[in-house]
Write an enzyme that holds these catalytic residues in place. Sequence first.
Site, PDB file in Angstrom:
ATOM      1  N   ASP A  58      -1.158   6.708   6.425  1.00 25.62           N
ATOM      2  CA  ASP A  58      -1.149   5.284   6.732  1.00 25.62           C
ATOM      3  C   ASP A  58      -2.005   5.038   7.975  1.00 25.62           C
ATOM      4  O   ASP A  58      -2.129   5.912   8.835  1.00 25.62           O
ATOM      5  CB  ASP A  58       0.288   4.816   6.971  1.00 25.62           C
ATOM      6  CG  ASP A  58       0.431   3.308   6.882  1.00 25.62           C
ATOM      7  OD1 ASP A  58      -0.511   2.637   6.432  1.00 25.62           O
ATOM      8  OD2 ASP A  58       1.494   2.793   7.275  1.00 25.62           O
TER       9      ASP A  58
ATOM     10  N   LYS B  66       0.827  -1.210   0.000  1.00 26.03           N
ATOM     11  CA  LYS B  66       0.000   0.000   0.000  1.00 26.03           C
ATOM     12  C   LYS B  66       0.866   1.267   0.000  1.00 26.03           C
ATOM     13  O   LYS B  66       0.575   2.221  -0.730  1.00 26.03           O
ATOM     14  CB  LYS B  66      -0.947  -0.022   1.210  1.00 26.03           C
ATOM     15  CG  LYS B  66      -1.978  -1.150   1.146  1.00 26.03           C
ATOM     16  CD  LYS B  66      -3.006  -1.056   2.261  1.00 26.03           C
ATOM     17  CE  LYS B  66      -2.418  -1.406   3.620  1.00 26.03           C
ATOM     18  NZ  LYS B  66      -2.004  -2.827   3.710  1.00 26.03           N
TER      19      LYS B  66
END
Length: 351
Positions: free
Chosen positions: A121, A76
């Site tokens: 994040d 990611k």
Amino acid sequence: MTAAGDARDEGEQMLSPASVDANDRAIDTAFRPQHLDEFVGQQRVREQLSLVLAAARARGQAADHILLAGPPGLGKTTLAMIVAHDLGRPLRLTSGPTITHAGDLAAILSALTEGEVLFIDEIHRIAKPAAEMLYLAMEDYRVDVMVGKGPGATSIPLEIAPFTLVGATTRSGALPAPLRDRFGFTANMEFYPPEELAQLLRRTAGLLDLELPDDAIMEIALRSRGTPRIANRLIRRVRDWLVVHPDAAPLVAVRDTLALYEVDELGLDRLDREVLGVLIRQFGGGPVGLGPLAMSVGEEPDTLESVVEPYLVRSGLVLRTPRGRVASPAAWRHLGLTPRPTDAQPTLMDD
């Protein structure tokens, strides 16, 4: 200075911690692909993301906000970097746990330049006041800053530059619905099959100047839990083994390395086997709740639920039922035990 001293100084310079750290950082950077076409796996996500980015470039505007959802270690953060690179925009990185107040987020947003990519994040862990501020920022590129306290407090609207938010989460269900709905594109990332992990490992082996035959590469891939981060970590330990044991056969080196680090043929590590062992030996195979199971192995319930359990469930070793976790017959056999007789198939949980 003597020749011996010169040689010693040269050796010390070659092996200095700073040089080693710089080399490792360079390798870590090289591991990350720079473009979507270099990113291994996640083909559907890459196709969808490519369209979003191409359309943004064609319009000359900031791309829609992007949510990257999936288990840890699937890339990611790498995709967020690729988004910024492919858009030709700067990237600003932060994480949800560090944004504890709305003021923290306001300071970040007000410093963004036009088109900049903001990567958050663990966005599901952002503080509620900051999440509420983010709703308005994502939709209208504006934040309301409170000045003063109590009855005399006033709200001052602050315009911010159009930006692209890339959020990463391992628990998309934990995101507030208003925040989740404001993302223009959600990428649901999946675990990697062994063949794609093998492709990724061949690239990593080349970056490490490591020659491994296909059977050794596949051995690592099969024990990497479908996760690129784990695969890259294991191949680096194999490299270390071959540096210390240069005459070892590659496949033997791989197996000896994984045995040293307690990674078995299914990719289970010490904690995984400990959870299975406690579930079977202490609780008779279950059902048992997550809390008592975590307490018995000395870990936090969140660690078991987010790190250990997903792979055990996906591997068919643990079943989640309304009454708790149950060890499957495969788990008993994996530990060399005889499965207990069951009267009926357990009812599985929907989630």
